[in-house]
Design an enzyme around this catalytic site. Structure first.
Site, PDB file in Angstrom:
ATOM      1  N   ASP A   1       0.852  -1.194   0.000  1.00 50.41           N
ATOM      2  CA  ASP A   1       0.000   0.000   0.000  1.00 50.41           C
ATOM      3  C   ASP A   1       0.884   1.239   0.000  1.00 50.41           C
ATOM      4  O   ASP A   1       2.116   1.146   0.027  1.00 50.41           O
ATOM      5  CB  ASP A   1      -0.948   0.005   1.210  1.00 50.41           C
ATOM      6  CG  ASP A   1      -2.300   0.650   0.879  1.00 50.41           C
ATOM      7  OD1 ASP A   1      -2.307   1.709   0.217  1.00 50.41           O
ATOM      8  OD2 ASP A   1      -3.333   0.099   1.279  1.00 50.41           O
TER       9      ASP A   1
ATOM     10  N   HIS B   1     -14.015  -2.515  -7.009  1.00 50.82           N
ATOM     11  CA  HIS B   1     -15.275  -1.763  -7.023  1.00 50.82           C
ATOM     12  C   HIS B   1     -15.058  -0.250  -6.954  1.00 50.82           C
ATOM     13  O   HIS B   1     -16.002   0.513  -7.120  1.00 50.82           O
ATOM     14  CB  HIS B   1     -16.215  -2.247  -5.918  1.00 50.82           C
ATOM     15  CG  HIS B   1     -15.853  -1.804  -4.532  1.00 50.82           C
ATOM     16  ND1 HIS B   1     -16.736  -1.897  -3.471  1.00 50.82           N
ATOM     17  CD2 HIS B   1     -14.707  -1.279  -4.009  1.00 50.82           C
ATOM     18  CE1 HIS B   1     -16.158  -1.451  -2.376  1.00 50.82           C
ATOM     19  NE2 HIS B   1     -14.941  -1.060  -2.672  1.00 50.82           N
TER      20      HIS B   1
END
Length: 324
Positions: free
Chosen positions: A104, A150
């Site tokens: 990340d 998404h």
């Protein structure tokens, strides 16, 4: 609560425009071109709040995600956009020989390290800073994308999945966790509402199994298998039960209205109460499916150029990934 109060409430006030234009409302509401993530990562306090909220949701879902498929055959998992590391932790605690990398942004990883240090699998989990759209991705046999796709448009999803495919070792796989819409895109309710939520917030949306399969195949994956989770199945059954009860009340109300009208006119007839079908109705037995509430879909897709290998088990059958 703060996330909903500060952002979602205002964005949902522009739902009609979002639906008509098929476009998020972020710039209109907040007057900024930045994304939802830029807004919630703008300060250390805002970032901590947002990640804590996502971590709480992840604790509910990640243990079920890593049980949805047998991942024993994968030595290393890269948790892409792994945030606080909840999925990597769940995987390494379940599979005693697995190692994991939480990948990340550099400013996010400090929020992952305390959770990793508190895990019994801490010696097998590391952090790696990078931007998954631009930075180099580590080589590994298994990648996990939990609630990542998404957030993005179809084109961006295919771009990211192709980057993942290039980073996979031969015979590798990608594990995708998302809520699944029915083929008619009208339900289940939780997934449909979440899709609207993504519409007002981001360029992404929730998708059907077929739509995710198309994205994965466009990126070069094959052998796609989707599994719904147990608690998502419970939610669907509860929705069905609520609809059934509502319909029953409506029918029962019609019968009672007819009886009342008959009594007023002096014609009681031979009605002695509601029909049997309104009382003690036995619902059909539902099939058992595995998983956790809110995480409606698990995908395991193998590189099309890889040799076929076991992707998962369905009762007495072995599901294998086949080269396209």
């Amino acid at each position: 609560v703060r996330y909903s109060d500060e952002a979602l409430y205002r964005l949902w006030g522009e739902l009609e425009g979002a639906v008509r234009e098929a476009a998020p409302r972020w710039e209109k509401v907040f007057g900024a071109r930045g994304s939802l993530f830029e807004h919630f990562y703008r300060t250390g306090e805002a970032r901590a709040d947002f990640l804590a909220g996502m971590h709480g949701l992840g604790l509910l879902s990640s243990p079920a995600v890593v049980r949805a498929f047998n991942l024993n055959g994968f030595a290393t998992l890269v948790d892409l956009g792994g945030a606080t590391g909840h999925l990597a932790i769940a995987a390494c605690e379940r599979y005693g020989r697995m190692r994991a990398i939480v990948y990340d942004l550099a400013e996010v990883l400090p929020y992952a390290r305390p959770h990793i240090e508190a895990s019994r699998a801490r010696d097998r989990i590391e952090c790696l800073a990078g931007d998954f759209f631009r930075g180099p991705l580590p080589r590994a046999p298994l990648y996990a994308l939990a609630k990542i796709l998404h957030d993005w448009s179809d084109a961006r999803c295919v771009e990211l999945l192709r980057r993942v495919r290039e980073a996979l070792e031969p015979g590798g796989a990608v594990l995708v966790t998302e809520m699944l819409l029915d083929d008619d895109r009208c339900g289940p309710t939780a997934a449909a509402m979440q899709s609207l939520n993504m519409l007002v917030c981001t360029e992404g949306r929730e998708r059907t199994v077929g739509e995710y399969r198309a994205l994965l195949e466009a990126a070069g994956f094959g052998g796609v298998e989707a599994r719904r989770t147990r608690n998502e199945g419970r939610v669907r059954r509860l929705e069905s039960l609520r609809r059934e009860r509502a319909a029953r009340r409506e029918r029962l109300g019609d019968v009672r209205l007819a009886v009342d009208q008959g009594e007023r006119s002096g014609h009681r007839g031979d009605h002695r109460g509601p029909p049997r079908s309104f009382i003690g109705h036995k619902r059909p037995r539902q099939p058992h499916v595995e998983g956790q509430e809110g995480q409606a879909g698990r995908f395991l897709a193998h590189d099309q150029e890889a040799e076929p290998l076991v992707a998962g088990r369905k009762r007495n059958q072995i599901a294998k990934a086949s080269p396209a």
